[in-house]
Scaffold this motif. Structure first.
Motif, PDB file in Angstrom:
ATOM      1  N   GLU A  11       4.050   8.293   7.602  1.00  0.00           N
ATOM      2  CA  GLU A  11       2.762   8.193   8.307  1.00  0.00           C
ATOM      3  C   GLU A  11       2.445   6.740   8.643  1.00  0.00           C
ATOM      4  OE1 GLU A  11      -1.967   9.379   7.749  1.00  0.00           O
ATOM      5  OE2 GLU A  11      -0.631   9.295   6.000  1.00  0.00           O
ATOM      6  N   HIS A  12       2.738   5.822   7.690  1.00  0.00           N
ATOM      7  CA  HIS A  12       2.525   4.398   7.963  1.00  0.00           C
ATOM      8  C   HIS A  12       3.366   3.953   9.163  1.00  0.00           C
ATOM      9  CE1 HIS A  12       1.415   3.561   3.452  1.00  0.00           C
ATOM     10  NE2 HIS A  12       0.506   4.290   4.085  1.00  0.00           N
ATOM     11  N   SER A  23      -3.861  -9.292   2.277  1.00  0.00           N
ATOM     12  CA  SER A  23      -4.509  -8.081   2.781  1.00  0.00           C
ATOM     13  C   SER A  23      -5.331  -8.370   4.020  1.00  0.00           C
ATOM     14  CB  SER A  23      -5.440  -7.491   1.718  1.00  0.00           C
ATOM     15  OG  SER A  23      -4.761  -7.231   0.513  1.00  0.00           O
ATOM     16  N   TRP A  28      -1.847  -1.462   4.227  1.00  0.00           N
ATOM     17  CA  TRP A  28      -1.833  -0.553   3.077  1.00  0.00           C
ATOM     18  C   TRP A  28      -1.342  -1.359   1.883  1.00  0.00           C
ATOM     19  CZ3 TRP A  28       0.466   0.762   7.800  1.00  0.00           C
ATOM     20  CH2 TRP A  28      -0.213   1.720   8.560  1.00  0.00           C
ATOM     21  N   GLU A  34      -7.083  -1.373  -2.024  1.00  0.00           N
ATOM     22  CA  GLU A  34      -5.830  -0.777  -1.603  1.00  0.00           C
ATOM     23  C   GLU A  34      -5.647  -0.799  -0.093  1.00  0.00           C
ATOM     24  OE1 GLU A  34      -5.687   3.050  -3.532  1.00  0.00           O
ATOM     25  OE2 GLU A  34      -5.004   2.141  -5.412  1.00  0.00           O
ATOM     26  N   ASN A  39      -7.295  -1.418   4.084  1.00  0.00           N
ATOM     27  CA  ASN A  39      -8.183  -0.695   4.998  1.00  0.00           C
ATOM     28  C   ASN A  39      -7.469   0.398   5.779  1.00  0.00           C
ATOM     29  OD1 ASN A  39     -10.937  -1.891   4.884  1.00  0.00           O
ATOM     30  ND2 ASN A  39      -9.809  -3.788   5.265  1.00  0.00           N
ATOM     31  N   GLY A  40      -6.135   0.435   5.696  1.00  0.00           N
ATOM     32  CA  GLY A  40      -5.401   1.466   6.401  1.00  0.00           C
ATOM     33  C   GLY A  40      -5.513   1.342   7.912  1.00  0.00           C
ATOM     34  N   GLU A  41      -5.572   2.481   8.585  1.00  0.00           N
ATOM     35  CA  GLU A  41      -5.557   2.490  10.049  1.00  0.00           C
ATOM     36  C   GLU A  41      -6.694   1.661  10.639  1.00  0.00           C
ATOM     37  OE1 GLU A  41      -5.395   5.647  13.808  1.00  0.00           O
ATOM     38  OE2 GLU A  41      -5.633   6.400  11.749  1.00  0.00           O
ATOM     39  N   LYS A  42      -7.793   1.556   9.936  1.00  0.00           N
ATOM     40  CA  LYS A  42      -8.936   0.775  10.415  1.00  0.00           C
ATOM     41  C   LYS A  42      -8.548  -0.670  10.752  1.00  0.00           C
ATOM     42  CE  LYS A  42     -13.288  -1.094   8.586  1.00  0.00           C
ATOM     43  NZ  LYS A  42     -14.176  -1.118   7.389  1.00  0.00           N
TER      44      LYS A  42
END
Length: 354
Positions: free
Chosen positions: A91-92, A25, A52, A62, A64-67
């Motif tokens: 979206e990813h 991650s 993701w 889960e 940090n996503g876009e960050k």
């Protein structure tokens, strides 16, 4: 269907297999950059990190996503490595392309879902980005090939497969059962498709990474995707299966890379012997099936059921013990005789139902 493939053209060290490495991650910018710098110093060309993270149960980290995507872009700019991450939704894909991610992979849970795969294929239409597809969680080769075909039909040409093993209720040694025969069959059907091994998810424990890497090389896999973290014991996800960049470099330095195409006169003679033995085996199998059909005729005339469980168990026990004495694992013997028994039953049912 034959996949329309193009070369991946990803950087690699000529003395080592193609390797993608990085943490499970992307936890913090500092952790991402520290790990990336250490890997780059060891000659790694391709960096991976999960932005993701699909977790089995809610409540875990889960991603940090876009960050985290600007951190990946920083790795790319400051180290020169290509960067890759997992995508599971359109979206990813959109965000990964926006932040100039170089390599995408699709996880096992997503591969198992044809609806999700079609949505990703539609999102990737017109893109030239390399896409790596992990095997589905269950041992279903057709599902794996179907996922690859959906992407290929959408115009994705730079494809590779990732073997990460298959989920099993009975976890003895491995986190996921290797079941090497499935990627081997994938290679037989699509010989131009690169297959790389994910020893981190196969083993689930860092001490298994080295032997699994070597086994993948012995089987002719094209490369490895390995989870590497600057401080694995403090990782926010899958800590037990990650190694430091130093340890990964040591593992790679010990790998024996074998020639997948070379042949010699000696091997040619031995293969000829194998062909002769296989011919004898086929003759014996045909003879066995003739006897099975005679048994089927007898059962029909005397109104006896085809399946005789006691007799079948007796065969498995006897041949398993015999196999052990001959240096063949009981599990392999059982698998062989289960297939033979299945065909015997089919032929007897055919006779009884005439």
């Amino acid at each position: 269907m034959e996949l329309d493939l193009q070369a991946l053209n990803l950087p690699s060290d000529n003395e080592r297999p193609f390797v993608i490495a990085g943490p499970c991650s992307a936890e913090t910018e500092e952790q991402v950059m520290t790990t990336a710098m250490q890997l780059a110093a060891k000659g790694c060309h391709n960096f991976r990190a999960g932005v993701w993270k699909p977790r089995t149960k809610p409540g875990g980290f889960e991603g940090n996503g876009e960050k985290a995507l600007p951190w990946m872009k920083r790795v790319k700019n400051e180290t020169g490595m290509l960067v890759g991450t997992e995508v599971a939704t359109p979206e990813h894909v959109e965000l990964a392309l926006k932040y100039e991610i170089d390599i995408l992979w699709i996880g096992a849970r997503t591969t198992a879902n044809p609806f999700a795969m079609q949505a990703l294929a539609d999102a990737l239409k017109g893109s030239d980005i390399p896409v790596f597809v992990k095997n589905p969680v269950n041992p279903d080769l057709e599902l794996w090939i179907g996922a690859l075909e959906r992407l290929n039909q959408a115009g994705v040409k730079r494809l590779a497969a990732i073997h990460r093993g298959f989920s099993s209720f009975d976890k003895k040694i491995y986190r996921n059962m290797p079941m090497w025969q499935i990627p081997i069959e994938l290679h037989r059907r699509i010989p131009n498709l690169p297959i790389i091994c994910d020893p981190s998810h196969l083993g689930g424990r860092r001490e298994l990474i080295a032997p699994l890497c070597q086994q993948a090389m012995d089987l002719g896999f094209r490369g490895l995707i390995v989870e590497s973290h600057c401080n694995p014991d403090e990782a926010w996800s899958d800590a037990k299966q990650q190694v430091t960049p130093d340890v990964l470099d040591y593992i790679l330095s010990l790998l024996v890379i074998r020639d997948g195409t070379a042949t010699t006169e000696g091997i040619g003679r031995l293969r000829k012997q194998i062909d002769e033995i296989d011919n004898e085996l086929m003759g014996l199998l045909a003879k066995r099936m003739r006897v099975c059909r005679e048994i089927g005729q007898y059962k029909k005339e005397h109104n006896i059921t085809v399946l005789q469980a006691t007799r079948y168990n007796e065969i498995l026990q006897k041949r398993g013990a015999q196999g052990s004495l001959m240096g063949i694992s009981p599990e392999s013997v059982a698998s062989i005789f289960e297939t033979i028994h299945e065909e015997s039953v089919r032929q007897q049912l055919e006779i009884i139902n005439k």
